[in-house]
Scaffold this motif. Structure first.
Motif, PDB file in Angstrom:
ATOM      1  N   LYS A  53     -26.315 -12.172  -3.080  1.00  0.00           N
ATOM      2  CA  LYS A  53     -25.544 -11.443  -2.065  1.00  0.00           C
ATOM      3  C   LYS A  53     -24.099 -11.938  -1.964  1.00  0.00           C
ATOM      4  CE  LYS A  53     -28.852  -9.560   1.241  1.00  0.00           C
ATOM      5  NZ  LYS A  53     -29.124  -9.394   2.693  1.00  0.00           N
ATOM      6  N   ASN A  54     -23.707 -12.838  -2.836  1.00  0.00           N
ATOM      7  CA  ASN A  54     -22.342 -13.369  -2.856  1.00  0.00           C
ATOM      8  C   ASN A  54     -22.007 -14.141  -1.585  1.00  0.00           C
ATOM      9  OD1 ASN A  54     -19.806 -13.825  -4.065  1.00  0.00           O
ATOM     10  ND2 ASN A  54     -18.904 -12.073  -2.990  1.00  0.00           N
ATOM     11  N   LEU A  55     -23.014 -14.762  -0.974  1.00  0.00           N
ATOM     12  CA  LEU A  55     -22.780 -15.590   0.201  1.00  0.00           C
ATOM     13  C   LEU A  55     -22.447 -17.010  -0.245  1.00  0.00           C
ATOM     14  CD1 LEU A  55     -25.764 -14.329   2.391  1.00  0.00           C
ATOM     15  CD2 LEU A  55     -23.362 -13.612   2.502  1.00  0.00           C
ATOM     16  N   LYS A  56     -21.582 -17.663   0.482  1.00  0.00           N
ATOM     17  CA  LYS A  56     -21.183 -19.037   0.163  1.00  0.00           C
ATOM     18  C   LYS A  56     -22.010 -19.995   1.018  1.00  0.00           C
ATOM     19  CE  LYS A  56     -18.008 -16.490  -1.721  1.00  0.00           C
ATOM     20  NZ  LYS A  56     -18.237 -15.917  -3.066  1.00  0.00           N
ATOM     21  N   VAL A  57     -22.556 -21.019   0.371  1.00  0.00           N
ATOM     22  CA  VAL A  57     -23.452 -21.943   1.072  1.00  0.00           C
ATOM     23  C   VAL A  57     -23.066 -23.382   0.758  1.00  0.00           C
ATOM     24  CG1 VAL A  57     -25.842 -22.579   1.561  1.00  0.00           C
ATOM     25  CG2 VAL A  57     -25.317 -20.249   0.796  1.00  0.00           C
ATOM     26  N   GLY A  58     -22.672 -24.114   1.792  1.00  0.00           N
ATOM     27  CA  GLY A  58     -22.385 -25.531   1.661  1.00  0.00           C
ATOM     28  C   GLY A  58     -23.531 -26.356   2.215  1.00  0.00           C
ATOM     29  N   VAL A  59     -23.752 -27.518   1.616  1.00  0.00           N
ATOM     30  CA  VAL A  59     -24.803 -28.444   2.039  1.00  0.00           C
ATOM     31  C   VAL A  59     -24.148 -29.786   2.345  1.00  0.00           C
ATOM     32  CG1 VAL A  59     -26.877 -29.687   1.311  1.00  0.00           C
ATOM     33  CG2 VAL A  59     -26.593 -27.272   0.722  1.00  0.00           C
ATOM     34  N   GLY A  60     -24.571 -30.424   3.441  1.00  0.00           N
ATOM     35  CA  GLY A  60     -23.907 -31.618   3.928  1.00  0.00           C
ATOM     36  C   GLY A  60     -24.155 -32.889   3.148  1.00  0.00           C
ATOM     37  N   LEU A  61     -24.122 -32.821   1.838  1.00  0.00           N
ATOM     38  CA  LEU A  61     -24.141 -34.017   0.993  1.00  0.00           C
ATOM     39  C   LEU A  61     -22.699 -34.312   0.611  1.00  0.00           C
ATOM     40  CD1 LEU A  61     -27.325 -33.212  -1.115  1.00  0.00           C
ATOM     41  CD2 LEU A  61     -27.086 -34.988   0.628  1.00  0.00           C
ATOM     42  N   MET A  62     -21.986 -34.931   1.538  1.00  0.00           N
ATOM     43  CA  MET A  62     -20.538 -35.014   1.447  1.00  0.00           C
ATOM     44  C   MET A  62     -20.047 -35.902   0.326  1.00  0.00           C
ATOM     45  SD  MET A  62     -21.878 -37.213   3.613  1.00  0.00           S
ATOM     46  CE  MET A  62     -21.838 -38.960   3.935  1.00  0.00           C
ATOM     47  N   SER A  63     -20.948 -36.737  -0.260  1.00  0.00           N
ATOM     48  CA  SER A  63     -20.524 -37.554  -1.399  1.00  0.00           C
ATOM     49  C   SER A  63     -19.944 -36.687  -2.508  1.00  0.00           C
ATOM     50  CB  SER A  63     -21.708 -38.361  -1.950  1.00  0.00           C
ATOM     51  OG  SER A  63     -22.182 -39.291  -1.015  1.00  0.00           O
ATOM     52  N   ARG A  64     -20.486 -35.480  -2.677  1.00  0.00           N
ATOM     53  CA  ARG A  64     -20.018 -34.594  -3.738  1.00  0.00           C
ATOM     54  C   ARG A  64     -18.587 -34.116  -3.500  1.00  0.00           C
ATOM     55  NH1 ARG A  64     -24.073 -33.340  -7.816  1.00  0.00           N
ATOM     56  NH2 ARG A  64     -25.972 -34.361  -7.083  1.00  0.00           N
ATOM     57  N   HIS A  65     -18.097 -34.296  -2.281  1.00  0.00           N
ATOM     58  CA  HIS A  65     -16.732 -33.902  -1.942  1.00  0.00           C
ATOM     59  C   HIS A  65     -15.851 -35.123  -1.685  1.00  0.00           C
ATOM     60  CE1 HIS A  65     -17.938 -29.642  -1.589  1.00  0.00           C
ATOM     61  NE2 HIS A  65     -19.094 -30.179  -1.237  1.00  0.00           N
ATOM     62  N   ASN A  66     -16.371 -36.281  -2.002  1.00  0.00           N
ATOM     63  CA  ASN A  66     -15.599 -37.520  -1.951  1.00  0.00           C
ATOM     64  C   ASN A  66     -14.727 -37.558  -3.203  1.00  0.00           C
ATOM     65  OD1 ASN A  66     -14.783 -40.224  -2.364  1.00  0.00           O
ATOM     66  ND2 ASN A  66     -16.556 -41.019  -1.269  1.00  0.00           N
ATOM     67  N   ARG A  67     -13.421 -37.475  -3.033  1.00  0.00           N
ATOM     68  CA  ARG A  67     -12.534 -37.365  -4.193  1.00  0.00           C
ATOM     69  C   ARG A  67     -12.628 -38.597  -5.094  1.00  0.00           C
ATOM     70  NH1 ARG A  67     -13.060 -32.432  -2.897  1.00  0.00           N
ATOM     71  NH2 ARG A  67     -11.467 -31.483  -1.561  1.00  0.00           N
ATOM     72  N   ALA A  68     -12.882 -39.773  -4.502  1.00  0.00           N
ATOM     73  CA  ALA A  68     -13.057 -40.971  -5.318  1.00  0.00           C
ATOM     74  C   ALA A  68     -14.285 -40.845  -6.201  1.00  0.00           C
ATOM     75  CB  ALA A  68     -13.174 -42.200  -4.413  1.00  0.00           C
TER      76      ALA A  68
ATOM     77  N   GLY B  22     -28.008 -40.009  -8.584  1.00  0.00           N
ATOM     78  CA  GLY B  22     -28.487 -38.962  -9.486  1.00  0.00           C
ATOM     79  C   GLY B  22     -27.326 -38.199 -10.111  1.00  0.00           C
ATOM     80  N   TRP B  23     -26.299 -37.957  -9.319  1.00  0.00           N
ATOM     81  CA  TRP B  23     -25.083 -37.292  -9.806  1.00  0.00           C
ATOM     82  C   TRP B  23     -24.421 -38.124 -10.897  1.00  0.00           C
ATOM     83  CZ3 TRP B  23     -20.171 -37.311  -6.258  1.00  0.00           C
ATOM     84  CH2 TRP B  23     -19.143 -36.589  -6.851  1.00  0.00           C
ATOM     85  N   MET B  24     -24.311 -39.420 -10.683  1.00  0.00           N
ATOM     86  CA  MET B  24     -23.662 -40.272 -11.684  1.00  0.00           C
ATOM     87  C   MET B  24     -24.469 -40.312 -12.985  1.00  0.00           C
ATOM     88  SD  MET B  24     -20.941 -41.075 -10.181  1.00  0.00           S
ATOM     89  CE  MET B  24     -20.513 -40.572  -8.503  1.00  0.00           C
ATOM     90  N   LYS B  25     -25.771 -40.304 -12.878  1.00  0.00           N
ATOM     91  CA  LYS B  25     -26.629 -40.273 -14.068  1.00  0.00           C
ATOM     92  C   LYS B  25     -26.647 -38.881 -14.700  1.00  0.00           C
ATOM     93  CE  LYS B  25     -29.914 -41.732 -16.918  1.00  0.00           C
ATOM     94  NZ  LYS B  25     -29.559 -42.542 -18.102  1.00  0.00           N
ATOM     95  N   ASN B  26     -26.286 -37.882 -13.891  1.00  0.00           N
ATOM     96  CA  ASN B  26     -26.252 -36.483 -14.328  1.00  0.00           C
ATOM     97  C   ASN B  26     -27.646 -35.913 -14.582  1.00  0.00           C
ATOM     98  OD1 ASN B  26     -24.655 -34.225 -14.627  1.00  0.00           O
ATOM     99  ND2 ASN B  26     -24.369 -34.504 -16.828  1.00  0.00           N
TER     100      ASN B  26
END
Length: 462
Positions: free
Chosen positions: A173-188, A261-265
């Motif tokens: 439906k082209n809806l945008k969905v954010g999830v509060g795992l803010m590490s993924r938006h940590n620029r560092a 898990g993100w770092m290990k990919n």
């Protein structure tokens, strides 16, 4: 374990299938047209689930770079929480908060009334206990709303599958969905992940995560007082009850699990764990009735055999460690220096994490706050009509958290497949709750609730 779990579809097939969200065609002909794309239209927001987490998310929504954004409706089952958040938000964002009494809703159906105040393309915030996530998400999709939802997204297999399906419907439906795992938006950490995936410290061979501090949130609970139902008591103190939140394990530990898990990919394929309830009485000698362990120690294993060790402890007076680390064949790294995503992140050409620094993150002052970044990113996606759907990895992070929790609570090895395909649903009737409904968890004659018994109860957690 096998007695309560169906033969599983493979984890890789699950990820392959759920990764093809854009290929879902059944709903493609009902896609919501882009709204707010000009960057000047008002985006209205409804907050469903008040309290510290909900109020914080609403404040971030009202602080986005690309306004205008206005809070127009609020919902909760506890009037005092709604009023507290409303008062604080009005004080800080007076011109952006328009929530008169007729748009303040109380009750288990309040989420519907709050979302009914929005128009397609507006945003619903879900900060209720995770057990309600799929219920509220389904209604938002029906209404054509974009969503920001707090983590975790699920605490058991059936809810996880339901959320994945809803994520596909939202994408179609082209809806945008954010999830509060803010590490993924940590620029560092974004820069750290790029460097690690590019091989700067070689192949990852070990990961370590620690969250060890005193009690927080609603970690431990005394017997239910008079004047409140079992259901409302368990919802109010959701960290104490596995059905409501996944317990302290899912709610407290998911960020470090997600970022490593993100770092290990990839995600771990199995977990074995231990834990226990060392101190389960108040200073006055009253026995706590919650379901949490005081300590957890999990050995996660990836498909290539790499280990990820996670330690959680919620005991006052002990050594406090709250950080995450990586060891590679060519060096090492610090993902979070302190807290869920504490900066700076760094990489080293040695294994001792103190010498031969290769890199240390430097982030612009205006992008230091990952909580605000995730809201800026979500609204950018809405304004520019860019693909944006974080549901799949939010569910997967929740599943991996539940996998570790269940391994500790049962004393058995638990695989990703087993967790996903478990047929034990802890709260199957969440969508039917009313103020008078019975609670999913029943106390005994002493007011105590069932607790995990590793090695004794092994096919489910209680």
């Amino acid at each position: 374990m096998k007695s309560s779990m169906q033969a599983s579809a493979s984890r890789r097939e699950f990820i392959k299938t759920t990764g093809k969200l854009a290929a879902v065609s059944a709903l493609a002909n009902v896609a919501i047209p882009a709204v707010h794309a000009a960057g000047s239209d008002l985006i209205q927001v409804a907050l469903i689930g008040c309290g510290g987490r909900g109020g914080g998310a609403a404040a971030n929504a009202l602080s986005v770079k690309r306004g205008p954004v206005k809070l127009v409706a609020m919902a909760d089952i506890f009037p005092d929480r709604l009023q507290k958040d409303l008062n604080q938000l009005q004080t800080k964002f007076a011109s952006q908060v328009d929530v008169p009494p007729d748009r303040q809703f109380i009750g288990f159906d309040a989420y519907q009334k709050a979302m009914d105040c929005l128009k397609p393309g507006d945003i619903a915030i879900f900060a209720t206990p995770p057990a309600f996530r799929w219920v509220h998400f389904a209604y938002a999709i029906q209404k054509g709303l974009n969503v920001f939802m707090e983590k975790p997204l699920s605490a058991d297999g059936p809810a996880s599958k339901r959320m994945i399906k809803l994520g596909q419907e939202a994408q179609a439906k082209n809806l945008k969905v954010g999830v509060g795992l803010m590490s993924r938006h940590n620029r560092a950490m974004q820069e750290l992940a790029k460097r690690i995936h590019d091989g700067e410290i070689g192949e990852i061979i070990l990961q370590r995560g620690y969250r060890m501090h005193g009690p927080g949130g609603y970690f431990s609970s005394l017997p239910k007082p008079a004047g409140i139902t079992d259901l409302l008591y368990q919802v109010q103190r959701f960290h104490s009850f596995i059905w409501a939140s996944g317990g302290c394990f899912n709610d407290f530990y998911i960020h470090l699990i997600d970022q490593l898990g993100w770092m290990k990919n990839e995600w771990p394929v199995k977990a074995q764990a231990l834990g226990g309830r060392q101190y389960r009485s108040s200073p006055e000698g009253i026995t706590y009735v919650d379901q949490n362990f005081d300590t957890y120690s999990v050995e996660y294993t990836y498909s290539d055999g790499t280990k990820f060790f996670f330690d959680g402890r919620t005991i006052p007076g002990c050594e406090q460690i709250y950080s995450s680390y990586l060891q590679g064949t060519k060096g090492s790294g610090i993902a979070s220096k302190a807290g869920d995503c504490g900066q700076p992140s760094s990489l080293y050409a040695s294994q001792d994490l103190t010498s031969k620094m290769l890199w240390e993150s430097k982030v612009k002052p205006e992008e230091q706050d990952p909580y605000q970044n995730e809201w800026n990113d979500l609204v950018d996606a809405i304004r520019d009509d860019k693909p944006y759907n974080e549901v799949q990895r939010g569910v997967e992070a929740s599943l991996v958290s539940s996998m570790g929790r269940m391994a500790a609570h049962t004393g058995k090895e638990v695989t990703f497949d087993q967790m996903l395909n478990s047929d034990f649903e802890m709260s199957p009737n969440t969508d039917k709750f009313t103020m008078d409904s019975p609670a999913p968890l029943v106390a005994d004659a002493n007011g105590r609730y069932p607790v995990p018994q590793p090695g004794i109860v092994t096919s489910r957690e209680y």
